[in-house]
Scaffold this motif. Structure first.
Motif, PDB file in Angstrom:
ATOM      1  N   LEU A 127     -67.353  -0.992  25.712  1.00 37.14           N
ATOM      2  CA  LEU A 127     -68.157   0.199  25.416  1.00 37.14           C
ATOM      3  C   LEU A 127     -68.717   0.806  26.701  1.00 37.14           C
ATOM      4  CD1 LEU A 127     -69.950  -1.087  22.195  1.00 37.14           C
ATOM      5  CD2 LEU A 127     -68.317   0.801  22.322  1.00 37.14           C
ATOM      6  N   VAL A 128     -69.080  -0.054  27.661  1.00 37.19           N
ATOM      7  CA  VAL A 128     -69.571   0.439  28.953  1.00 37.19           C
ATOM      8  C   VAL A 128     -68.436   1.146  29.684  1.00 37.19           C
ATOM      9  CG1 VAL A 128     -70.419  -0.261  31.237  1.00 37.19           C
ATOM     10  CG2 VAL A 128     -71.458  -1.224  29.167  1.00 37.19           C
ATOM     11  N   GLU A 129     -67.238   0.514  29.687  1.00 34.84           N
ATOM     12  CA  GLU A 129     -66.082   1.123  30.363  1.00 34.84           C
ATOM     13  C   GLU A 129     -65.722   2.460  29.735  1.00 34.84           C
ATOM     14  OE1 GLU A 129     -63.040  -1.852  30.209  1.00 34.84           O
ATOM     15  OE2 GLU A 129     -63.975  -3.050  31.808  1.00 34.84           O
ATOM     16  N   ALA A 130     -65.905   2.586  28.422  1.00 38.11           N
ATOM     17  CA  ALA A 130     -65.584   3.832  27.720  1.00 38.11           C
ATOM     18  C   ALA A 130     -66.695   4.876  27.871  1.00 38.11           C
ATOM     19  CB  ALA A 130     -65.336   3.548  26.240  1.00 38.11           C
ATOM     20  N   GLY A 131     -67.798   4.486  28.528  1.00 38.63           N
ATOM     21  CA  GLY A 131     -68.879   5.429  28.752  1.00 38.63           C
ATOM     22  C   GLY A 131     -69.765   5.650  27.541  1.00 38.63           C
ATOM     23  N   MET A 132     -69.661   4.788  26.551  1.00 36.58           N
ATOM     24  CA  MET A 132     -70.478   4.965  25.350  1.00 36.58           C
ATOM     25  C   MET A 132     -71.805   4.228  25.436  1.00 36.58           C
ATOM     26  SD  MET A 132     -67.593   4.714  22.400  1.00 36.58           S
ATOM     27  CE  MET A 132     -68.863   4.774  21.138  1.00 36.58           C
ATOM     28  N   VAL A 133     -71.856   3.241  26.303  1.00 39.67           N
ATOM     29  CA  VAL A 133     -73.075   2.456  26.475  1.00 39.67           C
ATOM     30  C   VAL A 133     -73.378   2.392  27.962  1.00 39.67           C
ATOM     31  CG1 VAL A 133     -74.034   0.103  26.293  1.00 39.67           C
ATOM     32  CG2 VAL A 133     -72.781   1.085  24.365  1.00 39.67           C
TER      33      VAL A 133
ATOM     34  N   THR B  28     -63.847  -1.546  15.050  1.00 38.68           N
ATOM     35  CA  THR B  28     -63.822  -2.831  14.362  1.00 38.68           C
ATOM     36  C   THR B  28     -65.190  -3.075  13.743  1.00 38.68           C
ATOM     37  OG1 THR B  28     -64.536  -3.975  16.360  1.00 38.68           O
ATOM     38  CG2 THR B  28     -62.157  -3.743  16.029  1.00 38.68           C
ATOM     39  N   GLY B  29     -65.255  -4.002  12.822  1.00 37.76           N
ATOM     40  CA  GLY B  29     -66.524  -4.350  12.192  1.00 37.76           C
ATOM     41  C   GLY B  29     -67.584  -4.725  13.200  1.00 37.76           C
ATOM     42  N   PRO B  30     -67.272  -5.687  14.096  1.00 33.58           N
ATOM     43  CA  PRO B  30     -68.279  -6.073  15.089  1.00 33.58           C
ATOM     44  C   PRO B  30     -68.714  -4.907  15.969  1.00 33.58           C
ATOM     45  CG  PRO B  30     -66.516  -7.690  15.028  1.00 33.58           C
ATOM     46  CD  PRO B  30     -66.089  -6.558  14.136  1.00 33.58           C
ATOM     47  N   ARG B  31     -67.739  -4.069  16.354  1.00 28.69           N
ATOM     48  CA  ARG B  31     -68.069  -2.948  17.240  1.00 28.69           C
ATOM     49  C   ARG B  31     -69.023  -1.977  16.543  1.00 28.69           C
ATOM     50  NH1 ARG B  31     -62.888  -1.275  19.832  1.00 28.69           N
ATOM     51  NH2 ARG B  31     -63.317  -3.018  21.209  1.00 28.69           N
ATOM     52  N   ARG B  32     -68.750  -1.750  15.257  1.00 33.27           N
ATOM     53  CA  ARG B  32     -69.615  -0.853  14.488  1.00 33.27           C
ATOM     54  C   ARG B  32     -71.048  -1.409  14.442  1.00 33.27           C
ATOM     55  NH1 ARG B  32     -68.216   2.773  10.501  1.00 33.27           N
ATOM     56  NH2 ARG B  32     -66.125   1.958  10.334  1.00 33.27           N
ATOM     57  N   ILE B  33     -71.152  -2.708  14.217  1.00 32.39           N
ATOM     58  CA  ILE B  33     -72.485  -3.320  14.134  1.00 32.39           C
ATOM     59  C   ILE B  33     -73.188  -3.267  15.494  1.00 32.39           C
ATOM     60  CG2 ILE B  33     -73.720  -5.497  13.749  1.00 32.39           C
ATOM     61  CD1 ILE B  33     -71.519  -6.147  11.639  1.00 32.39           C
ATOM     62  N   ILE B  34     -72.433  -3.564  16.561  1.00 29.86           N
ATOM     63  CA  ILE B  34     -73.029  -3.557  17.905  1.00 29.86           C
ATOM     64  C   ILE B  34     -73.570  -2.168  18.226  1.00 29.86           C
ATOM     65  CG2 ILE B  34     -72.478  -3.718  20.374  1.00 29.86           C
ATOM     66  CD1 ILE B  34     -70.486  -6.000  19.533  1.00 29.86           C
TER      67      ILE B  34
END
Ligand SMILES: [Zn+2]
Length: 134
Positions: free
Chosen positions: A55-61, A10-16
């Motif tokens: 993002l934390v749950e997905a292991g990306m952050v 999503t747009g916000p996710r990309r920016i975050i």
């Protein structure tokens, strides 16, 4: 990477993600939100909260929690490093010590284990003898 983790981009996710990947100082969520709003004013704090959690749950952050203060965030997948934490200012200093890693491997081996991961936070304060570098 989002796609492979089953997260829609999503747009916000990309920016975050882009803001997190550009920061070297591990802001907490309030500071992170401030920087995200500089890119897009309409992204609310609750949107940042929700996306960070996913993002934390997905292991990306990686979410770092410290003795005091708010959690702070770092993009996952970077080279392994540990942290010095200035307990007065909250400043984080990354370090990597092969000697320390070997020490931990040996320590685990002495107990019949091998290290599969660790995260080390060393709480420090500026020594009065030396000028604290910035
Ligand atoms: Zn380490």
């Amino acid at each position: 990477m989002c796609r492979s983790k089953g997260l829609r981009i999503t747009g916000p996710r990309r920016i975050i993600i882009s803001v997190i990947s550009e920061m070297a100082d591990y802001p907490d969520i309030v500071e992170l939100h401030r920087r995200i709003q500089a890119v897009n004013r309409r992204i609310s704090l609750s949107t940042v909260y929700r996306n960070l959690r996913q993002l934390v749950e997905a292991g990306m952050v990686i979410r770092h929690t410290f003795e005091h203060g708010r959690s702070r965030y770092e993009l996952a997948g970077r080279l392994h490093h540990d942290h010095l934490v200035d307990h007065k200012t909250g400043k984080l200093i990354e370090f990597h010590s092969p000697e320390l890693e070997t020490l931990l491997d040996n320590l685990a081996a002495q107990h019949g284990y091998k290290v599969v991961g660790h995260r080390l936070q060393v709480y420090v304060e500026a020594s009065t003898a030396a000028d604290p570098q910035d």
